[in-house]
Design a protein around this motif. Structure first.
Motif, PDB file in Angstrom:
ATOM      1  N   ARG A  92       0.833  -1.208   0.000  1.00  0.00           N
ATOM      2  CA  ARG A  92       0.000   0.000   0.000  1.00  0.00           C
ATOM      3  C   ARG A  92       0.865   1.254   0.000  1.00  0.00           C
ATOM      4  N   ALA A  93       1.954   1.209   0.810  1.00  0.00           N
ATOM      5  CA  ALA A  93       2.850   2.367   0.872  1.00  0.00           C
ATOM      6  C   ALA A  93       3.507   2.614  -0.485  1.00  0.00           C
ATOM      7  N   LEU A  94       3.980   1.556  -1.128  1.00  0.00           N
ATOM      8  CA  LEU A  94       4.627   1.715  -2.431  1.00  0.00           C
ATOM      9  C   LEU A  94       3.640   2.200  -3.480  1.00  0.00           C
ATOM     10  N   ARG A  95       2.400   1.742  -3.405  1.00  0.00           N
ATOM     11  CA  ARG A  95       1.381   2.158  -4.361  1.00  0.00           C
ATOM     12  C   ARG A  95       1.044   3.646  -4.210  1.00  0.00           C
ATOM     13  N   GLN A  96       1.204   4.154  -2.988  1.00  0.00           N
ATOM     14  CA  GLN A  96       0.960   5.577  -2.738  1.00  0.00           C
ATOM     15  C   GLN A  96       2.172   6.444  -3.103  1.00  0.00           C
ATOM     16  N   GLY A  97       3.231   5.814  -3.601  1.00  0.00           N
ATOM     17  CA  GLY A  97       4.409   6.556  -4.006  1.00  0.00           C
ATOM     18  C   GLY A  97       5.414   6.800  -2.905  1.00  0.00           C
ATOM     19  N   TRP A  98       5.240   6.130  -1.740  1.00  0.00           N
ATOM     20  CA  TRP A  98       6.192   6.284  -0.655  1.00  0.00           C
ATOM     21  C   TRP A  98       7.435   5.455  -0.958  1.00  0.00           C
ATOM     22  N   ALA A  99       8.564   5.909  -0.467  1.00  0.00           N
ATOM     23  CA  ALA A  99       9.823   5.182  -0.677  1.00  0.00           C
ATOM     24  C   ALA A  99       9.830   3.880   0.125  1.00  0.00           C
ATOM     25  N   PRO A 100      10.673   2.909  -0.269  1.00  0.00           N
ATOM     26  CA  PRO A 100      10.734   1.635   0.467  1.00  0.00           C
ATOM     27  C   PRO A 100      11.197   1.796   1.918  1.00  0.00           C
TER      28      PRO A 100
END
Length: 434
Positions: A92-100
């Protein structure tokens, strides 16, 4: 037969988890929803007073909040967040454009965090984990996240705890882990199957042979057998059993295993032979057999009764299909004991203090010396003394009350099910100090 399950959960997850139970049939759910941890104990106590539960499913936080008053024989499923929940949350975090990374994660086991982050190719130095511990407060969890985020700007928080979400949600980037309906559904089905298996085990067939011992004349023997038969027929505990003559001096009782569990107080004593001795003046040797068929049960019961006759006093023995012999089960409720020739004054004094026999304390001291300080579960103690698990739990409670055992944490043998409390025996040390 309808099954009643208790479900203890945070109110934010109530709709999701109740919906997950929709595939269960023949199950009634009793839901306890809480907003704050302080609500858990009184609400669970109220539920236990209101309804008889066949099982309960709850998370780590509710379990630690009420584990001290949960019935020891209540089947439990203590849920934990798994690899899948963490993987989907990071997705979900990656899909929102957050870094790993950087990411601070609470409550998940460290091994799960390492498996997921390494599989996703994330840098270990950008991942901080605070595993679940019962004594970790919310303030400590929040302090853990805040310190990591201050040292690693641009990161975010993954939390399981609703209170952490409430207090940090507007201060840092945060994702709350939600339980998957499929995981909850699997936990519920596993618990139902476990309860059904236990019910089937209790309804398995068993046999008891009660033999009159010590009569030489046939007339007296016949009268004694008839008296024993009538006593068993009029014993309320045997109301659901089939009772009939078995030879010249014996009576056979056929019933479900659960009935014999109750009559023998979970295979720790046998009051009925004491009643026969007091009211009829008979010495009765009882044998119980547990096998795969009615015929096998009766054969095992006869062998156990023959063994009970050797003790020279009213008692009983149990024999299972593997050849394990348990006994003697005496009229009183004293746990099974082991006899040693010499005990010593210190050990005798300690036995009186604990309310146990010197033989039992002697055996426990030997177990304690063998363990050399290592903790054990009530089941381990039961195995060491060749007694039943319920007897092992009762014995542990007596040892704790008399200061001869202390709790030393818990162990999770399997991912599912109730964590097992561990205890350290202090008998050998107490004897050496006296």
């Amino acid at each position: 037969m309808r099954m009643v399950l208790g479900l203890v959960l945070h109110s934010s997850h109530q709709d999701r988890l109740v919906e997950a139970s929709g595939t269960l049939t023949g199950v009634q759910l009793e839901v306890v929803a809480y907003d704050q941890e302080k609500e858990i104990r009184p609400k669970v106590k109220a539920m236990l007073r209101r309804v008889h539960l066949d099982g309960m499913i709850l998370g780590l936080v509710p379990y630690d909040a009420c584990r001290d008053f949960l019935p020891p024989d209540l089947p439990l499923s203590v849920t934990r967040y798994t690899t899948l929940e963490l993987t989907l949350t990071i997705g979900r975090a990656l899909r929102q454009g957050w870094a790993p990374g950087p990411i601070s994660i609470d409550t998940f086991d460290r091994s799960i965090v390492e498996d997921v982050t390494s599989a996703l190719g994330m840098r270990s130095d950008e991942i901080a984990c605070l595993p679940y511990a019962a004594d970790t407060s919310y303030d400590q969890i929040i302090d853990f996240h805040q310190k990591f985020q201050q040292e690693n700007p641009g990161g975010y928080v993954i939390t399981v705890r609703s209170e952490v979400t409430r207090r940090l949600g507007e201060k840092v980037r945060l994702l709350n882990v939600a339980p998957l309906k499929s995981s909850v559904r699997a936990e519920l089905h596993e618990l139902v199957l476990r309860i059904q298996s236990q019910r089937a085990r209790e309804l398995s067939f068993a046999a008891g042979i009660f033999s009159v011992v010590g009569f030489d004349k046939d007339s007296n023997l016949d009268r004694a057998r008839v008296g024993l038969l009538n006593m068993l027929l009029n014993t309320p505990e045997f109301a659901d059993a089939w009772v009939d003559n078995r030879g010249r001096r014996g009576v056979v009782v056929l019933a479900h295993r659960a009935l014999f569990n109750d009559v023998t107080q979970n295979w720790s004593s046998l009051p009925v032979v004491g009643t026969a001795h007091t009211n009829l003046g008979l010495r009765v040797a009882a044998g119980f057999g547990i096998g795969s068929s009615a015929r096998k049960c009766v054969v095992l019961a006869e062998k156990a009764a023959a063994q009970a006759e050797q003790y020279g006093a009213p008692c009983g023995c149990l024999m299972d299909e593997d050849g394990l012999m348990v006994g003697p089960l005496r009229p009183g409720a004293t746990p099974l004991s082991f006899t040693y020739r010499e005990h010593g004054a210190d050990l005798e004094k300690l036995a009186r203090k604990a309310g146990l026999s010197a033989a039992t304390i002697s055996r426990l001291a030997a177990v304690d010396r063998k363990l050399a300080g290592k903790p054990l579960s009530p089941g381990d103690l039961a195995d060491a003394l060749c007694i039943t698990d319920p007897s092992g739990r009762r014995l542990i409670r007596k040892l704790i009350a008399s200061g001869l055992a202390v709790q030393r944490g818990s162990a999770q043998v399997n991912r599912k099910g109730r964590p097992t409390n561990l205890y350290q025996l202090t008998i050998a040390a107490t004897i050496s100090d006296t």
